[in-house]
Every structure is written in C-alpha cells, then in structure tokens.
Scaffold this motif. Structure first.
Motif: not given
Ligand code: GCU
Length: 128
Positions: A8, A28, A124
């Motif tokens: 992330q 995330g 990410r």
C-alpha cells in the motif's frame, strides 16, 4: 498463475505528500496524494525471494484531463516512465504494469513526479 503481493502506497516512504482518504475506491487505509511538484516521490521496499524479472502493477487515479507522468526506478536504476493519463475523476482507479528486475531480498521501487502538476494519486503497487 501466481498472486502478487500488495504494497500500500500509504505504508511506503512518502517524500512530499499526504495520505488521504477523501476519494472512494482505494484499497488499504488510504492513498498517497503527492505534492503537485517535480520530485515528490513514493518509495516502497519490496521483497523478492529470488532474483529475477517480475511484473509490477501500479494502481492510481488522476481526476484531471492532463497526464501525470512519473519516473519509476528500481534500486536506483530507471525502469519506466508511465504517463498516468486521466482516469475520469479522482474516485476512478486504473492500473499500469511494468517489468522490474529485482534482486533477492529487499528492493526499492521509487515513483517520482516529473512535472509541476505532480503525480497521480497512488493507491498501491502489486509485485509479482
Ligand atoms: C484534488 C484532489 C486530490 C489530488 C489533487 C491533485 O485536490 O482532491 O486528491 O491529489 O487534486 O491535483 O493532485
């Protein structure tokens, strides 16, 4: 087929930028909103079990109609420079994939903005 490992962006090193969560669709706990400047970067330390080439996928959003290019390096070596075209709005995420030559062990993948507009919002990177 194999499943990649997610890193992330909000857990990586952020040089000039904030971790935000004010747009939907991220994974995330948020995403990185890099400062709108040349040189802002996100650097993720990623692990490889063995040396070799692996796909790396970057998930991003660019709610403008202007590309937000970044230079990507792997362990300091230039890898690729995606343009990160507009995705329609800041809630819409897209991916781009490049090939990274990794060493066994820890590798540093850095994404650096190359224009004064800064990079896209980064959600990410997925390795392998
Ligand atoms: C807006 C948007 C941010 C984005 C920024 C930009 O402020 O809300 O998420 O990072 O534009 O232009 O980079």
């Amino acid at each position: 087929t194999s499943t990649g490992v997610d890193y992330q962006a909000e857990n990586c090193t952020v040089f000039h930028g904030t971790v935000d969560a004010d747009h939907s669709g991220f994974t995330g706990t948020g995403f990185v909103n890099g400062t709108n400047e040349v040189g802002a970067y996100v650097e993720c330390a990623v692990t490889a079990a063995a040396a070799g080439s692996v796909p790396v996928t970057v998930r991003y959003a660019n709610g403008t109609t202007t590309a937000r290019p970044m230079s990507i390096t792997v362990n300091g070596a230039a890898a690729t420079s995606p343009t990160f075209a507009g995705t329609g709005n800041w809630d819409t995420w897209a991916t781009t994939t490049f090939t990274a030559n990794l060493n066994a062990g820890t590798n540093l993948i850095r994404l650096t903005s190359t224009t004064a507009n800064g990079g896209p919002n980064l959600d990410r990177i997925t390795v392998g």
